[in-house]
Design a protein around this motif. Sequence first.
Motif, mmCIF file in Angstrom:
data_model
loop_
_atom_site.group_PDB
_atom_site.id
_atom_site.type_symbol
_atom_site.label_atom_id
_atom_site.label_comp_id
_atom_site.label_asym_id
_atom_site.label_seq_id
_atom_site.Cartn_x
_atom_site.Cartn_y
_atom_site.Cartn_z
ATOM 1 N N LYS A 1 11.091 -3.333 9.261
ATOM 2 C CA LYS A 1 12.349 -3.056 8.675
ATOM 3 C C LYS A 1 12.032 -2.539 7.186
ATOM 4 O O LYS A 1 12.658 -3.141 5.985
ATOM 5 C CB LYS A 1 13.375 -4.649 8.634
ATOM 6 N N GLY A 2 11.579 -1.449 7.191
ATOM 7 C CA GLY A 2 11.150 -0.646 6.022
ATOM 8 C C GLY A 2 12.354 -0.290 4.925
ATOM 9 O O GLY A 2 11.889 0.059 3.745
ATOM 10 N N LYS A 3 13.278 -0.035 5.781
ATOM 11 C CA LYS A 3 14.581 0.570 5.218
ATOM 12 C C LYS A 3 14.147 2.064 4.708
ATOM 13 O O LYS A 3 14.867 2.468 3.637
ATOM 14 C CB LYS A 3 15.190 -0.263 4.336
ATOM 15 N N LYS A 4 13.217 2.766 4.994
ATOM 16 C CA LYS A 4 13.028 4.215 4.601
ATOM 17 C C LYS A 4 14.265 4.808 4.561
ATOM 18 O O LYS A 4 15.124 4.793 5.634
ATOM 19 C CB LYS A 4 11.829 4.680 5.351
ATOM 20 N N PRO A 5 14.494 5.568 3.791
ATOM 21 C CA PRO A 5 13.997 6.253 2.573
ATOM 22 C C PRO A 5 13.968 5.239 1.506
ATOM 23 O O PRO A 5 13.622 6.009 0.214
ATOM 24 C CB PRO A 5 14.452 7.585 2.414
ATOM 25 N N SER A 6 14.557 3.997 1.498
ATOM 26 C CA SER A 6 14.369 3.182 0.228
ATOM 27 C C SER A 6 13.059 2.993 -0.374
ATOM 28 O O SER A 6 12.042 3.097 0.386
ATOM 29 C CB SER A 6 14.930 1.690 0.555
ATOM 30 N N VAL A 7 12.840 3.072 -1.685
ATOM 31 C CA VAL A 7 11.363 3.106 -2.243
ATOM 32 C C VAL A 7 10.807 1.737 -2.051
ATOM 33 O O VAL A 7 9.517 1.670 -2.047
ATOM 34 C CB VAL A 7 11.533 3.545 -3.720
ATOM 35 N N ARG A 8 11.450 0.494 -1.835
ATOM 36 C CA ARG A 8 11.005 -0.602 -2.006
ATOM 37 C C ARG A 8 9.731 -0.708 -0.843
ATOM 38 O O ARG A 8 8.661 -1.346 -1.222
ATOM 39 C CB ARG A 8 11.983 -1.591 -1.644
ATOM 40 N N GLY A 9 9.989 -0.192 0.340
ATOM 41 C CA GLY A 9 8.932 -0.325 1.443
ATOM 42 C C GLY A 9 7.794 0.317 1.054
ATOM 43 O O GLY A 9 6.404 -0.196 1.134
ATOM 44 N N TYR A 10 7.629 1.507 0.397
ATOM 45 C CA TYR A 10 6.584 2.446 0.326
ATOM 46 C C TYR A 10 5.745 1.528 -1.167
ATOM 47 O O TYR A 10 4.582 1.459 -0.845
ATOM 48 C CB TYR A 10 7.039 3.809 -0.546
ATOM 49 N N GLU A 11 6.602 0.999 -2.175
ATOM 50 C CA GLU A 11 5.927 0.201 -3.178
ATOM 51 C C GLU A 11 5.444 -1.009 -2.777
ATOM 52 O O GLU A 11 4.221 -1.334 -3.229
ATOM 53 C CB GLU A 11 7.133 0.006 -4.268
ATOM 54 N N ARG A 12 5.954 -1.765 -1.739
ATOM 55 C CA ARG A 12 5.174 -2.991 -1.030
ATOM 56 C C ARG A 12 4.085 -2.683 -0.510
ATOM 57 O O ARG A 12 3.017 -3.403 -0.649
ATOM 58 C CB ARG A 12 6.376 -3.727 -0.026
ATOM 59 N N ALA A 13 3.881 -1.354 0.611
ATOM 60 C CA ALA A 13 2.871 -1.069 1.029
ATOM 61 C C ALA A 13 1.767 -0.691 0.076
ATOM 62 O O ALA A 13 0.587 -1.179 0.179
ATOM 63 C CB ALA A 13 3.095 0.352 1.785
ATOM 64 N N MET A 14 1.990 -0.092 -1.182
ATOM 65 C CA MET A 14 1.051 -0.006 -2.024
ATOM 66 C C MET A 14 0.443 -1.228 -2.749
ATOM 67 O O MET A 14 -0.859 -1.342 -2.943
ATOM 68 C CB MET A 14 1.570 1.107 -3.327
ATOM 69 N N LYS A 15 1.252 -2.083 -2.984
ATOM 70 C CA LYS A 15 0.977 -3.393 -3.553
ATOM 71 C C LYS A 15 -0.039 -4.032 -2.363
ATOM 72 O O LYS A 15 -0.985 -4.336 -2.812
ATOM 73 C CB LYS A 15 2.327 -4.288 -3.856
ATOM 74 N N VAL A 16 0.376 -4.168 -1.043
ATOM 75 C CA VAL A 16 -0.581 -4.624 0.124
ATOM 76 C C VAL A 16 -1.789 -3.993 -0.029
ATOM 77 O O VAL A 16 -2.878 -4.777 -0.121
ATOM 78 C CB VAL A 16 0.089 -4.493 1.324
ATOM 79 N N MET A 17 -1.806 -2.636 -0.317
ATOM 80 C CA MET A 17 -3.086 -1.975 -0.302
ATOM 81 C C MET A 17 -3.998 -2.021 -1.701
ATOM 82 O O MET A 17 -5.367 -1.524 -1.547
ATOM 83 C CB MET A 17 -2.873 -0.458 0.210
#
Length: 172
Positions: free
Chosen positions: A88-104
């Motif tokens: 439920k990443g809600k793309k194109p919202s930036v939050r999912g991308y930022e969370r993914a970078m934090k995870v990695m």
Amino acid sequence: MLEKFYPDRYLDSAYQIPFEELYKKGYRGIIFDVDNTLVPHGAPADGQSVKLFERLRELGFSTCILSNNKEPRVAPFAKKVNSPYIYKGKKPSVRGYERAMKVMGTSRETTFFVGDQLFTDVWGANRVGLHSILVKPINPKEEIQIVLKRYLEAVVLWFYINGKKRKHSGRG
């Protein structure tokens, strides 16, 4: 105006990306979409996707799957390829991308995104400042809402492709 939807690269398949070249350029994290990017829509992880993620780990990449789908779809795929995931990443919202970078543990400068849709995947990656790679959908059978978006994407891709041709031919 359409440039916000343009990918940095457009390739036939996620399996043809020159990962070694991108690693040499300093990239360390890859955010992947799943459906029609790595496998046909709704399909489980297959041998090809499992081997890809093993290869990426051997190269030194961290990965994270970012999908707008629900957890029952994303979790089994991520488990089989041994990658963290965000559902439920809600793309194109930036939050999912930022969370993914934090995870990695990566940054905008060291992360790129791979997906098959311009208006969710690529636009979201571009909004966050990531290098974006668009790949052609694996399977033309898609849900009706995606089929409708593909018609609009075709217009954007026409301008993207023809604009690149003009730049490389010295015109425009």
